[in-house]
Motif scaffolding. Structure first.
Motif, mmCIF file in Angstrom:
data_model
loop_
_atom_site.group_PDB
_atom_site.id
_atom_site.type_symbol
_atom_site.label_atom_id
_atom_site.label_comp_id
_atom_site.label_asym_id
_atom_site.label_seq_id
_atom_site.Cartn_x
_atom_site.Cartn_y
_atom_site.Cartn_z
ATOM 1 N N MET A 39 3.995 9.798 -9.626
ATOM 2 C CA MET A 39 3.388 10.096 -10.917
ATOM 3 C C MET A 39 2.670 11.438 -10.881
ATOM 4 S SD MET A 39 4.404 7.700 -12.754
ATOM 5 C CE MET A 39 3.477 8.158 -14.226
ATOM 6 N N LYS A 40 2.061 11.741 -9.745
ATOM 7 C CA LYS A 40 1.385 13.016 -9.611
ATOM 8 C C LYS A 40 2.373 14.172 -9.691
ATOM 9 C CE LYS A 40 -1.691 15.506 -6.461
ATOM 10 N NZ LYS A 40 -2.391 15.469 -5.146
ATOM 11 N N ILE A 41 3.516 13.992 -9.028
ATOM 12 C CA ILE A 41 4.553 15.038 -9.053
ATOM 13 C C ILE A 41 5.079 15.227 -10.477
ATOM 14 C CG2 ILE A 41 6.868 15.623 -8.241
ATOM 15 C CD1 ILE A 41 6.123 14.193 -5.608
ATOM 16 N N LEU A 42 5.321 14.082 -11.197
ATOM 17 C CA LEU A 42 5.793 14.172 -12.589
ATOM 18 C C LEU A 42 4.769 14.845 -13.484
ATOM 19 C CD1 LEU A 42 7.540 10.726 -13.192
ATOM 20 C CD2 LEU A 42 8.622 12.953 -12.877
ATOM 21 N N THR B 290 0.837 -1.210 0.000
ATOM 22 C CA THR B 290 0.000 0.000 0.000
ATOM 23 C C THR B 290 0.866 1.251 0.000
ATOM 24 O OG1 THR B 290 -1.754 -1.177 1.190
ATOM 25 C CG2 THR B 290 -1.827 1.220 1.232
ATOM 26 N N THR B 291 1.915 1.204 0.827
ATOM 27 C CA THR B 291 2.818 2.361 0.919
ATOM 28 C C THR B 291 3.539 2.601 -0.405
ATOM 29 O OG1 THR B 291 3.148 1.884 3.272
ATOM 30 C CG2 THR B 291 4.725 3.349 2.225
ATOM 31 N N ILE B 292 4.011 1.487 -1.053
ATOM 32 C CA ILE B 292 4.708 1.620 -2.343
ATOM 33 C C ILE B 292 3.756 2.178 -3.405
ATOM 34 C CG2 ILE B 292 5.745 0.296 -4.235
ATOM 35 C CD1 ILE B 292 6.906 -1.552 -2.079
ATOM 36 N N ALA B 293 2.526 1.640 -3.408
ATOM 37 C CA ALA B 293 1.540 2.116 -4.391
ATOM 38 C C ALA B 293 1.233 3.592 -4.181
ATOM 39 C CB ALA B 293 0.260 1.290 -4.287
ATOM 40 N N GLU B 294 1.083 3.975 -2.933
ATOM 41 C CA GLU B 294 0.820 5.389 -2.642
ATOM 42 C C GLU B 294 2.009 6.264 -3.047
ATOM 43 O OE1 GLU B 294 -0.053 5.377 1.484
ATOM 44 O OE2 GLU B 294 -2.146 4.696 1.231
ATOM 45 N N GLY B 295 3.224 5.719 -2.804
ATOM 46 C CA GLY B 295 4.419 6.473 -3.191
ATOM 47 C C GLY B 295 4.520 6.642 -4.701
ATOM 48 N N GLU B 296 4.259 5.558 -5.433
ATOM 49 C CA GLU B 296 4.315 5.647 -6.898
ATOM 50 C C GLU B 296 3.243 6.586 -7.428
ATOM 51 O OE1 GLU B 296 4.033 1.654 -8.248
ATOM 52 O OE2 GLU B 296 6.172 1.217 -7.939
ATOM 53 N N ALA B 297 2.052 6.524 -6.806
ATOM 54 C CA ALA B 297 0.981 7.437 -7.240
ATOM 55 C C ALA B 297 1.391 8.882 -7.006
ATOM 56 C CB ALA B 297 -0.306 7.117 -6.477
ATOM 57 N N GLU B 298 2.005 9.099 -5.833
ATOM 58 C CA GLU B 298 2.472 10.461 -5.540
ATOM 59 C C GLU B 298 3.576 10.879 -6.490
ATOM 60 O OE1 GLU B 298 2.268 14.041 -3.536
ATOM 61 O OE2 GLU B 298 0.950 12.290 -3.402
ATOM 62 N N ASN C 250 2.541 16.985 -12.615
ATOM 63 C CA ASN C 250 2.532 18.429 -12.355
ATOM 64 C C ASN C 250 3.770 19.115 -12.926
ATOM 65 O OD1 ASN C 250 0.074 18.285 -11.006
ATOM 66 N ND2 ASN C 250 1.047 17.901 -8.991
ATOM 67 N N ALA C 251 4.900 18.372 -12.892
ATOM 68 C CA ALA C 251 6.146 18.977 -13.395
ATOM 69 C C ALA C 251 6.136 19.162 -14.915
ATOM 70 C CB ALA C 251 7.324 18.112 -12.983
ATOM 71 N N TYR C 252 5.463 18.248 -15.630
ATOM 72 C CA TYR C 252 5.459 18.312 -17.109
ATOM 73 C C TYR C 252 4.043 18.501 -17.623
ATOM 74 C CZ TYR C 252 10.078 16.297 -16.409
ATOM 75 O OH TYR C 252 11.355 16.060 -16.018
ATOM 76 N N ASN C 253 3.389 19.482 -17.092
ATOM 77 C CA ASN C 253 1.995 19.701 -17.491
ATOM 78 C C ASN C 253 1.843 20.540 -18.761
ATOM 79 O OD1 ASN C 253 2.822 22.099 -16.470
ATOM 80 N ND2 ASN C 253 1.204 22.302 -14.943
ATOM 81 N N ASP C 254 2.963 21.017 -19.345
ATOM 82 C CA ASP C 254 2.865 21.704 -20.651
ATOM 83 C C ASP C 254 3.535 20.862 -21.726
ATOM 84 O OD1 ASP C 254 5.663 22.235 -20.654
ATOM 85 O OD2 ASP C 254 5.310 23.981 -19.364
ATOM 86 N N GLU C 255 3.303 21.214 -22.979
ATOM 87 C CA GLU C 255 3.745 20.377 -24.104
ATOM 88 C C GLU C 255 5.259 20.292 -24.204
ATOM 89 O OE1 GLU C 255 3.092 20.017 -28.932
ATOM 90 O OE2 GLU C 255 1.990 21.516 -27.759
ATOM 91 N N ALA C 256 5.946 21.395 -23.965
ATOM 92 C CA ALA C 256 7.411 21.413 -24.090
ATOM 93 C C ALA C 256 8.053 20.493 -23.050
ATOM 94 C CB ALA C 256 7.939 22.847 -23.945
ATOM 95 N N LYS C 257 7.575 20.596 -21.829
ATOM 96 C CA LYS C 257 8.125 19.757 -20.775
ATOM 97 C C LYS C 257 7.783 18.287 -21.014
ATOM 98 C CE LYS C 257 8.123 23.261 -17.123
ATOM 99 N NZ LYS C 257 7.587 23.648 -15.808
ATOM 100 N N ALA C 258 6.574 18.039 -21.530
ATOM 101 C CA ALA C 258 6.171 16.660 -21.818
ATOM 102 C C ALA C 258 7.050 16.047 -22.883
ATOM 103 C CB ALA C 258 4.703 16.622 -22.242
#
Length: 296
Positions: A244-247, A234-242, A249-257
């Motif tokens: 992916m969420k951080i990534l 559960t902790t690993i899944a929550e960490g991976e979800a977090e 947010n970090a690449y939310n525009d086309e150039a960064k993606a």
């Protein structure tokens, strides 16, 4: 002069006679004894150190006499005797008795004041009590009762029988309670076998209890490990979800993606080229190929 000497001699004789009479009339009672005063063979009183703290008493000379009886504990060693248990096994018993004279009047009247007569009566009564007690017990119970239980039963069985004779039994103990020589080996072998069976039974019960405890412990361990693994997953899944969420947010525009996609391609290429001899074929229009065709 002669008359004076006779008078003196007469006085001396009178004085000596008085001393003799005084000695005959004196009764000295010491600790640990009874002084029984008789008159014409009939007991008139008993002096003890308790009744006469000074220990000094009187009797009528030539008419009264005294007899000394001990009131200390007396040890009597009884003769060894054969007894039979309830399971018809013969045993040899050797006892001793601690006793004292509690009532000197009864002691004199019933046993003529004789210690020998008293020991004979004690021996008879103790043997009867011993025979009755042991005949109600099995051989194994008799052997296991030598730590004090048998002596207690003997004392209870004897009861107050000897008080009729002025005797008080303080303690009965068995010095020896053994088997006849011809039976010893067979009985010892049987006892060893029985004790071995009892030991094996205890060992089996112990192993059974140990297995129960081990099984319960293993079950608890499995549950704890499963719960720990579930928590970890559960902790690993929550960490991976977090992550992916951080990534995201970090690449939310086309150039960064596009840049992120490019970095992922490089990582994949790096992993592929770890093994020597691997070859990668790239389309000339791919972003990675463009790196190699880039002109300065």
């Amino acid at each position: 002069m002669m008359k004076t000497k006779k008078n003196k001699l007469f006085l001396v004789v009178i004085f000596v006679c008085l001393l003799i009479l005084l000695e005959l009339a004196t009764v000295i009672t010491r600790p640990g004894e009874y002084r029984v005063i008789k008159q014409f063979g009939r007991i008139v009183r008993v002096d003890t150190i308790e009744s006469n703290p000074y220990g000094l008493g009187w009797k009528i000379p030539f008419i009264q006499s005294e007899t000394v009886i001990s009131n200390k504990l007396i040890l009597s060693d009884l003769a060894a005797s054969d007894v039979m248990t309830s399971d018809k096994k013969s045993m040899i018993s050797d006892c001793f008795v601690l006793w004292r004279i509690e009532d000197p009047i009864k002691f004199i009247q019933k046993l003529s004041g004789s210690q020998q007569n008293a020991e004979s009566r004690i021996s008879s009564n103790v043997y009867n009590a011993l025979k009755n007690v042991i005949s109600s017990l099995t051989q194994e119970e008799v052997i296991s009762g030598r730590d004090g239980e048998l002596a207690k039963l003997l004392t209870e069985k004897l009861g107050t029988n000897l008080e009729t004779y002025g005797i008080k039994v303080a303690k009965i103990e068995t010095k020896m309670l053994d088997l006849p020589d011809e039976n010893k080996e067979a009985v010892y072998k049987r006892m060893v076998s029985e004790r071995g069976n009892i030991a094996a039974s205890y060992k089996a019960k112990g192993e059974q209890e140990a297995q129960k405890i081990k099984n319960a412990t293993d079950e608890k361990t499995t549950v704890i490990l499963a719960q720990a693994q579930k928590t970890a997953d559960t902790t690993i899944a929550e960490g991976e979800a977090e992550y992916m969420k951080i990534l995201s947010n970090a690449y939310n525009d086309e150039a960064k993606a596009d840049f992120y996609s490019f970095v992922r391609q490089l990582d994949a290429m790096k992993i592929t080229l770890k093994n020597q001899g691997n070859t990668i074929v790239l389309d000339k229009d791919s972003p990675i190929a463009e790196l190699f065709y880039q002109k300065n």
